[in-house]
Design a protein around this motif. Structure first.
Motif, PDB file in Angstrom:
ATOM      1  N   PHE A  84       0.825  -1.201   0.000  1.00  0.00           N
ATOM      2  CA  PHE A  84       0.000   0.000   0.000  1.00  0.00           C
ATOM      3  C   PHE A  84       0.861   1.254   0.000  1.00  0.00           C
ATOM      4  CE2 PHE A  84      -3.710  -2.540   0.804  1.00  0.00           C
ATOM      5  CZ  PHE A  84      -4.784  -1.741   0.466  1.00  0.00           C
ATOM      6  N   SER A  85       1.909   1.280   0.811  1.00  0.00           N
ATOM      7  CA  SER A  85       2.783   2.459   0.912  1.00  0.00           C
ATOM      8  C   SER A  85       3.436   2.763  -0.432  1.00  0.00           C
ATOM      9  CB  SER A  85       3.859   2.231   1.979  1.00  0.00           C
ATOM     10  OG  SER A  85       3.292   2.009   3.243  1.00  0.00           O
ATOM     11  N   VAL A  86       4.007   1.739  -1.062  1.00  0.00           N
ATOM     12  CA  VAL A  86       4.709   1.931  -2.333  1.00  0.00           C
ATOM     13  C   VAL A  86       3.731   2.321  -3.435  1.00  0.00           C
ATOM     14  CG1 VAL A  86       6.066   0.777  -4.116  1.00  0.00           C
ATOM     15  CG2 VAL A  86       6.579   0.369  -1.699  1.00  0.00           C
ATOM     16  N   ALA A  87       2.587   1.628  -3.492  1.00  0.00           N
ATOM     17  CA  ALA A  87       1.598   1.897  -4.537  1.00  0.00           C
ATOM     18  C   ALA A  87       1.072   3.326  -4.445  1.00  0.00           C
ATOM     19  CB  ALA A  87       0.442   0.902  -4.435  1.00  0.00           C
ATOM     20  N   LEU A  88       0.751   3.771  -3.244  1.00  0.00           N
ATOM     21  CA  LEU A  88       0.234   5.123  -3.067  1.00  0.00           C
ATOM     22  C   LEU A  88       1.284   6.171  -3.419  1.00  0.00           C
ATOM     23  CD1 LEU A  88      -1.701   4.629   0.301  1.00  0.00           C
ATOM     24  CD2 LEU A  88      -2.704   4.902  -1.968  1.00  0.00           C
ATOM     25  N   PHE A  89       2.528   5.914  -3.063  1.00  0.00           N
ATOM     26  CA  PHE A  89       3.615   6.855  -3.354  1.00  0.00           C
ATOM     27  C   PHE A  89       3.810   6.997  -4.866  1.00  0.00           C
ATOM     28  CE2 PHE A  89       7.993   8.119  -4.043  1.00  0.00           C
ATOM     29  CZ  PHE A  89       8.194   9.107  -3.090  1.00  0.00           C
ATOM     30  N   ILE A  90       3.855   5.872  -5.566  1.00  0.00           N
ATOM     31  CA  ILE A  90       4.065   5.907  -7.022  1.00  0.00           C
ATOM     32  C   ILE A  90       2.903   6.590  -7.728  1.00  0.00           C
ATOM     33  CG2 ILE A  90       4.259   4.470  -9.096  1.00  0.00           C
ATOM     34  CD1 ILE A  90       5.781   2.432  -7.389  1.00  0.00           C
ATOM     35  N   LEU A  91       1.674   6.241  -7.343  1.00  0.00           N
ATOM     36  CA  LEU A  91       0.495   6.862  -7.955  1.00  0.00           C
ATOM     37  C   LEU A  91       0.515   8.376  -7.759  1.00  0.00           C
ATOM     38  CD1 LEU A  91      -2.272   4.320  -6.880  1.00  0.00           C
ATOM     39  CD2 LEU A  91      -1.600   4.823  -9.228  1.00  0.00           C
ATOM     40  N   ALA A  92       0.904   8.815  -6.554  1.00  0.00           N
ATOM     41  CA  ALA A  92       0.946  10.251  -6.273  1.00  0.00           C
ATOM     42  C   ALA A  92       1.974  10.960  -7.143  1.00  0.00           C
ATOM     43  CB  ALA A  92       1.264  10.481  -4.792  1.00  0.00           C
ATOM     44  N   ILE A  93       3.159  10.390  -7.296  1.00  0.00           N
ATOM     45  CA  ILE A  93       4.213  11.009  -8.100  1.00  0.00           C
ATOM     46  C   ILE A  93       3.777  11.149  -9.558  1.00  0.00           C
ATOM     47  CG2 ILE A  93       6.552  10.719  -8.999  1.00  0.00           C
ATOM     48  CD1 ILE A  93       6.468  11.630  -6.114  1.00  0.00           C
ATOM     49  N   VAL A  94       3.178  10.085 -10.088  1.00  0.00           N
ATOM     50  CA  VAL A  94       2.728  10.124 -11.489  1.00  0.00           C
ATOM     51  C   VAL A  94       1.650  11.191 -11.670  1.00  0.00           C
ATOM     52  CG1 VAL A  94       1.620   8.824 -13.343  1.00  0.00           C
ATOM     53  CG2 VAL A  94       3.327   7.706 -11.894  1.00  0.00           C
ATOM     54  N   LEU A  95       0.721  11.279 -10.727  1.00  0.00           N
ATOM     55  CA  LEU A  95      -0.335  12.282 -10.814  1.00  0.00           C
ATOM     56  C   LEU A  95       0.229  13.700 -10.710  1.00  0.00           C
ATOM     57  CD1 LEU A  95      -3.213  10.657  -8.741  1.00  0.00           C
ATOM     58  CD2 LEU A  95      -3.423  11.537 -11.069  1.00  0.00           C
ATOM     59  N   ILE A  96       1.225  13.888  -9.871  1.00  0.00           N
ATOM     60  CA  ILE A  96       1.858  15.209  -9.745  1.00  0.00           C
ATOM     61  C   ILE A  96       2.474  15.624 -11.077  1.00  0.00           C
ATOM     62  CG2 ILE A  96       3.793  16.458  -8.698  1.00  0.00           C
ATOM     63  CD1 ILE A  96       3.276  14.826  -6.146  1.00  0.00           C
ATOM     64  N   LEU A  97       3.162  14.706 -11.742  1.00  0.00           N
ATOM     65  CA  LEU A  97       3.806  15.016 -13.016  1.00  0.00           C
ATOM     66  C   LEU A  97       2.773  15.351 -14.084  1.00  0.00           C
ATOM     67  CD1 LEU A  97       6.612  12.279 -13.044  1.00  0.00           C
ATOM     68  CD2 LEU A  97       6.847  14.728 -12.533  1.00  0.00           C
ATOM     69  N   GLN A  98       1.681  14.590 -14.112  1.00  0.00           N
ATOM     70  CA  GLN A  98       0.626  14.859 -15.097  1.00  0.00           C
ATOM     71  C   GLN A  98      -0.061  16.197 -14.815  1.00  0.00           C
ATOM     72  OE1 GLN A  98      -2.120  11.646 -15.634  1.00  0.00           O
ATOM     73  NE2 GLN A  98      -0.576  10.253 -16.442  1.00  0.00           N
ATOM     74  N   ALA A  99      -0.288  16.483 -13.531  1.00  0.00           N
ATOM     75  CA  ALA A  99      -0.940  17.744 -13.166  1.00  0.00           C
ATOM     76  C   ALA A  99      -0.041  18.934 -13.474  1.00  0.00           C
ATOM     77  CB  ALA A  99      -1.300  17.722 -11.686  1.00  0.00           C
ATOM     78  N   LYS A 100       1.252  18.763 -13.285  1.00  0.00           N
ATOM     79  CA  LYS A 100       2.204  19.842 -13.565  1.00  0.00           C
ATOM     80  C   LYS A 100       2.123  20.257 -15.028  1.00  0.00           C
ATOM     81  CE  LYS A 100       7.101  21.068 -13.055  1.00  0.00           C
ATOM     82  NZ  LYS A 100       7.354  21.432 -14.440  1.00  0.00           N
ATOM     83  N   ALA A 101       2.032  19.251 -15.902  1.00  0.00           N
ATOM     84  CA  ALA A 101       1.923  19.543 -17.336  1.00  0.00           C
ATOM     85  C   ALA A 101       0.607  20.244 -17.647  1.00  0.00           C
ATOM     86  CB  ALA A 101       2.041  18.243 -18.130  1.00  0.00           C
ATOM     87  N   ALA A 102      -0.476  19.787 -17.015  1.00  0.00           N
ATOM     88  CA  ALA A 102      -1.785  20.396 -17.268  1.00  0.00           C
ATOM     89  C   ALA A 102      -1.848  21.810 -16.700  1.00  0.00           C
ATOM     90  CB  ALA A 102      -2.888  19.538 -16.643  1.00  0.00           C
ATOM     91  N   PHE A 103      -1.221  22.027 -15.548  1.00  0.00           N
ATOM     92  CA  PHE A 103      -1.276  23.324 -14.894  1.00  0.00           C
ATOM     93  C   PHE A 103      -0.537  24.394 -15.689  1.00  0.00           C
ATOM     94  CE2 PHE A 103      -0.452  26.482 -11.573  1.00  0.00           C
ATOM     95  CZ  PHE A 103      -1.676  26.492 -10.916  1.00  0.00           C
ATOM     96  N   SER A 104       0.514  23.975 -16.400  1.00  0.00           N
ATOM     97  CA  SER A 104       1.326  24.935 -17.146  1.00  0.00           C
ATOM     98  C   SER A 104       0.674  25.356 -18.460  1.00  0.00           C
ATOM     99  CB  SER A 104       2.708  24.343 -17.429  1.00  0.00           C
ATOM    100  OG  SER A 104       2.600  23.172 -18.224  1.00  0.00           O
ATOM    101  N   LYS A 105      -0.347  24.624 -18.869  1.00  0.00           N
ATOM    102  CA  LYS A 105      -1.018  24.963 -20.121  1.00  0.00           C
ATOM    103  C   LYS A 105      -1.913  26.182 -19.948  1.00  0.00           C
ATOM    104  CE  LYS A 105      -1.186  20.226 -21.921  1.00  0.00           C
ATOM    105  NZ  LYS A 105      -2.084  19.113 -22.325  1.00  0.00           N
ATOM    106  N   THR A 106      -2.164  26.862 -21.046  1.00  0.00           N
ATOM    107  CA  THR A 106      -3.093  27.989 -21.040  1.00  0.00           C
ATOM    108  C   THR A 106      -4.495  27.458 -20.797  1.00  0.00           C
ATOM    109  OG1 THR A 106      -1.690  29.037 -22.686  1.00  0.00           O
ATOM    110  CG2 THR A 106      -3.859  30.004 -22.341  1.00  0.00           C
ATOM    111  N   ALA A 107      -5.339  28.254 -20.178  1.00  0.00           N
ATOM    112  CA  ALA A 107      -6.719  27.843 -19.896  1.00  0.00           C
ATOM    113  C   ALA A 107      -7.343  27.203 -21.113  1.00  0.00           C
ATOM    114  CB  ALA A 107      -7.545  29.050 -19.456  1.00  0.00           C
ATOM    115  N   SER A 108      -7.880  25.997 -20.909  1.00  0.00           N
ATOM    116  CA  SER A 108      -8.395  25.256 -22.053  1.00  0.00           C
ATOM    117  C   SER A 108      -9.819  24.749 -21.874  1.00  0.00           C
ATOM    118  CB  SER A 108      -7.475  24.056 -22.327  1.00  0.00           C
ATOM    119  OG  SER A 108      -7.405  23.209 -21.193  1.00  0.00           O
ATOM    120  N   ILE A 109     -10.431  25.025 -20.723  1.00  0.00           N
ATOM    121  CA  ILE A 109     -11.804  24.578 -20.527  1.00  0.00           C
ATOM    122  C   ILE A 109     -12.688  25.771 -20.209  1.00  0.00           C
ATOM    123  CG2 ILE A 109     -11.102  22.303 -19.716  1.00  0.00           C
ATOM    124  CD1 ILE A 109     -11.593  23.197 -16.890  1.00  0.00           C
ATOM    125  N   SER A 110     -13.961  25.624 -20.443  1.00  0.00           N
ATOM    126  CA  SER A 110     -14.880  26.726 -20.189  1.00  0.00           C
ATOM    127  C   SER A 110     -15.088  26.900 -18.692  1.00  0.00           C
ATOM    128  CB  SER A 110     -16.230  26.433 -20.859  1.00  0.00           C
ATOM    129  OG  SER A 110     -16.792  25.252 -20.332  1.00  0.00           O
TER     130      SER A 110
END
Length: 534
Positions: A506-532
């Motif tokens: 559980f510890s390892v799985a949660l840690f890895i999932l969090a890191i991957v989500l952070i990286l994906q969110a970082k890319a989305a956050f840096s984009k110009t507003a794209s939704i209404s």
């Protein structure tokens, strides 16, 4: 230091915060009372159904409170009462309140879907799937932890077990008469509270004594049934009536502190390192409910968002509930602080944090004439009622997430894994299997996963706010702190659980999932507003 001053400070701070910062958030985010909510546009009589503000407040608070704001502060008292109290104040106002209100608001604006749906819109489908896995694993830990806590409470205070069983029957009758027979909420409330008091009295006459294993099996069967039935039958009425238990307990504890004015005996600050625990990050992981809790985001974006009658209720239900929980957490740290270190350890060893809290509030209530045994039994019933609410709400939320995950078409087409009975059964079996590990083994991991979930919820909220053109710093600043806290805590838990394969997984799985989500969110956050701007 007098404990009366602590409770007064907390009350004033939270009242000012609700009037000012809560209103500020509502204005900045654009809460619109004229806009129809999913409870009206998607009313299905099962999960989507409008609830009046007092009823929804009762449901939401009962669901998010559980035993968390009691277990956490008392467990963290090893570091001294000052750091715990400061975290409760700061966390509730600037972390938990923003987190809870934001999760509820964003879900209402996304058809009452889970927070994973918000992530799907803002970050992408892969992010949605990863968050769903993370949230579902966390909910398994919630089920495991609270099944243990309720079972332990029923064994220690069998009077509360009887009263809880009778209370479930009262709630069902209340739901039928109010929602199907047209009885007014006021009359139903009066009768329901009277029957609740009768249940407590009968519990003292006929205590239901069973072993812990028996109670755990019964509880797992109960949460399966409770989580698949329509919300009007049990969830809404029971949680609404539960709120009266809470208010009575809070008022009793508050008034008791005023009359008794117990002096704080616990040291203000003990040490940065206590045993194998360090104040950072473990204080902020241990005190989850009462400051900020990721589970709240799942409740807000799960059951609560589907029942919001009007968007104006979002501040009361989301932000207000978190501040009320802060008062409960303050009472919890007072019960651990006024008795001295030796007595604290003794009570903790006899029945855990719930025993410390029940004994403390029961003692406070003797100051205005209530017998200690009666007060303690009442408090134990209230805590078990909240924990039961958290249990079946967590199971229902896990069912929602499981169904959404396997609904590949996105159109709700039936399949075995999207069937609510199948998805609930899988959740209950796995959560129940984990429950038999015991709450002491589960709680540290639950706390870390829960707080990391809060960081991910703030991340999702921050990305959505930015992409929809709203102010987002109130979400992203606390998000950074919560990631720092929880990722460090998970690393510590990995090393601590090297000999326990399940908890290490559980510890390892949660840690890895969090890191991957952070990286994906970082890319989305840096984009110009794209939704209404929904």
């Amino acid at each position: 230091m007098n404990s009366l001053l602590l409770i007064l400070i907390a009350s004033v701070v939270f009242l000012v915060a609700y009037v000012t910062y809560g209103a500020y958030l509502a204005k900045k985010w654009g809460i619109d009372p004229s806009r129809k909510t999913p409870a009206h546009t998607m009313n299905d009589g099962v999960d989507y159904m409008p609830a009046k503000a007092p009823v929804l407040l009762g449901h939401h608070f009962s669901s998010i409170a559980g035993a968390g704001p009691i277990v956490g502060p008392i467990g963290a008292a090893i570091f001294g009462w000052v750091p715990v109290f400061l975290w409760i104040l700061i966390g509730s106002v600037f972390f938990g309140g923003v987190h809870d209100m934001g999760a509820l608001f964003s879900s209402v604006r996304h058809d009452g879907k889970s927070l994973g749906e918000v992530i799907g819109v803002t970050i992408g489908k892969n992010g949605k799937k990863l968050f769903a896995i993370f949230a579902w694993l966390t909910l398994l830990l919630v089920i495991a932890a609270f099944t243990n806590i309720v079972a332990n409470t029923f064994v220690a205070v069998p009077e509360a077990a009887t009263a809880s069983v009778l209370f479930i029957a009262v709630a069902i009758v209340f739901g039928i008469f109010v929602y199907r027979q047209g009885v007014s909420l006021a009359i139903g409330s009066i009768i329901g509270v009277a029957l609740l008091i009768l249940s407590i009295y009968l519990g003292t006459l006929f205590p239901l004594q069973l072993g812990k294993t028996a109670w755990m099996i019964i509880l797992l069967g109960y949460i399966f049934v409770a989580s698949v039935t329509p919300v009007w039958i049990l969830l809404q009425p029971r949680d609404y009536l539960n709120s009266f238990l809470l208010y009575a307990m809070l008022i009793g504890g508050f008034v008791g502190v005023i009359f008794m004015r117990p002096a704080i005996q616990l040291a203000p600050v003990t040490s940065f390192t206590v045993g194998k625990s360090t104040l950072f990050p473990m204080l902020f992981v241990t005190v989850a409910c009462g400051a900020i809790s990721g589970f709240h985001s799942l409740v807000g974006s799960g059951t609560t968002a589907k029942q919001v009658d009007n968007e104006k209720d979002i501040r009361l239900v989301g932000y207000g509930s978190m501040l009320i929980e802060g008062i409960l957490a303050t009472l919890a740290i007072i019960t651990a602080s006024y008795i001295g270190a030796d007595k604290f350890k003794e009570l903790l060893g006899q029945g855990g944090p719930v025993n410390v809290f029940s004994s403390g509030i029961g003692d406070f209530m003797t100051s205005f004439g209530l017998p200690f045994a009666t007060g303690k039994s009442f408090v134990a019933l209230a805590i078990s009622a909240f924990a039961l609410t958290s249990l079946d709400t967590a199971t229902r939320l896990a069912r929602f997430i499981f169904q959404e995950f396997f609904d590949v078409s996105g159109e709700g087409q039936p399949s075995p894994l999207t069937n609510r009975y199948v998805s609930t059964c899988i959740t209950v079996v796995l959560g129940g299997g984990l429950a038999f590990k015991g709450w002491k083994a589960i709680w540290p991991l639950f706390g870390s996963a829960n707080q990391l979930l809060a960081a991910l919820a703030l991340l999702a909220l921050g990305v959505w706010l930015k992409q929809s053109g709203r102010e987002h710093k109130m979400a992203t600043i606390p998000m950074i702190f919560m990631f720092a806290v929880t990722l460090v805590a998970l690393i510590q838990l990995m090393f601590a659980n090297l000999g326990n394969i399940l908890l290490l997984f559980f510890s390892v799985a949660l840690f890895i999932l969090a890191i991957v989500l952070i990286l994906q969110a970082k890319a989305a956050f840096s984009k110009t507003a794209s939704i209404s701007k929904k």
